[in-house]
Design a protein around this motif. Sequence first.
Motif, mmCIF file in Angstrom:
data_model
loop_
_atom_site.group_PDB
_atom_site.id
_atom_site.type_symbol
_atom_site.label_atom_id
_atom_site.label_comp_id
_atom_site.label_asym_id
_atom_site.label_seq_id
_atom_site.Cartn_x
_atom_site.Cartn_y
_atom_site.Cartn_z
ATOM 1 N N LYS A 1 -40.512 13.791 -28.392
ATOM 2 C CA LYS A 1 -41.756 13.283 -27.821
ATOM 3 C C LYS A 1 -42.914 14.168 -28.287
ATOM 4 O O LYS A 1 -42.764 15.388 -28.389
ATOM 5 N N ASP B 1 -47.604 9.137 -25.827
ATOM 6 C CA ASP B 1 -46.580 9.592 -26.766
ATOM 7 C C ASP B 1 -46.816 8.876 -28.094
ATOM 8 O O ASP B 1 -46.847 7.643 -28.146
ATOM 9 N N ASP C 1 -34.890 6.257 -26.154
ATOM 10 C CA ASP C 1 -35.080 6.837 -24.833
ATOM 11 C C ASP C 1 -33.875 7.663 -24.404
ATOM 12 O O ASP C 1 -34.011 8.595 -23.617
ATOM 13 N N LYS D 1 -38.148 3.539 -26.986
ATOM 14 C CA LYS D 1 -38.646 4.058 -25.720
ATOM 15 C C LYS D 1 -39.217 2.943 -24.845
ATOM 16 O O LYS D 1 -39.840 2.005 -25.345
#
Length: 384
Positions: free
Chosen positions: A68, A80, A86, A333
């Motif tokens: 990140k 981000d 994720d 993500k």
Amino acid sequence: MRNSGKGILATAASVLAVVLAANPALAADASQAPAGKLTDGRQVDAVTLKAANGVSATILTYGATLWKLMAPDRDGKVADVLLAYDDLASFEKTPNFWGATIGRYGNRIADGKFTLDGKTYQLRQNDHGQSLHGGGKGFDVQNWKLESIKSGKVATAVFSLVSPDGDSGYPGTVKTKVTYSLDEAGNLQIVFDAVTDKPTVLNMTNHAIFNMAGEGSPRDATQNVLTIPASRYTPVNEKLIPTGELRAVEGTPFDFRKPKALAGDIRDGRDQQILYGRGFDHNFALDKGQTKTPELAARLEDPVSGRVLELLTTEPGVQFYSGNFLDGTFLGKQGHLYRMGDGIALEPQKFPDSPNQPSFPSTRVDPGKAYRHVMIYRLTTSPR
């Protein structure tokens, strides 16, 4: 009486120390937390480095991966700017190099072969007969050792890995170290260090995928404005291996010497090189060449938010990859489905296939002569 230079510096340092002590928020912070376990039970940790201006970077021990990168826009809104998974399970199940430390060799080596001191080495082949980014079992899928973390004026995290002789076909036992450092102004420096006990080749980099509008933004990365200070690039064949030519960018879609958005030229099918790459997937020979200290290799800006990334490096090249193989099958993500152009990579490096291209900068590393690559992600904002 006139103050000496040393006296002035000492006084300035003392003042700075007092300011930092009185204002701990000005210091950069480093923290560690568990990120999960791999299928074999090994623990993966995440280290977060936070700067005073709102920039923060989170790095996984798995792949020494920049996971990140939080950056404020001109109004202070933080987003981000990196595409990635994720969850740790996706990194392990479907590796895509996103944000990872790449080694031993970043980019492609033709037919997965090279000759060094008269001996030919066969590498792992993972890209239509070529060896790409270490051959599929490279540094990006290793769980690195977290050596140390430190808060202060500069927050740091140090990761180490030993690559044994013969690893993926490469000669020599190579001991590597990657140091991430974030200062108060939000400059993220990455230093790659390595030593070997046999002659070998090394070309380490980071493979972060950026959208300066923010990951998952409706404005994809093709709306970003890119500058690359390079008068020449290395054209490729249909297998994306450099031909050996250094071709002028002038009058071609590859001319990024002045800022321009990616959306137009990325689809210019009149240029055979764009057809080969399905967009941009090419190395640019930086005008600065190899340098002792990091110098500008690329500038990427989202004009709407004002977020700016400047990439600096000691290396002579940068690979610009426009996310051409993001095909809507990757779930990233926050449940975002990544498609072509959603993010781009800017990978500082020596040139692709250099071990087979004598005219290219050498990637040879010998015992007693350490390898070092220093790169910086400088995050700022542009005015309205």
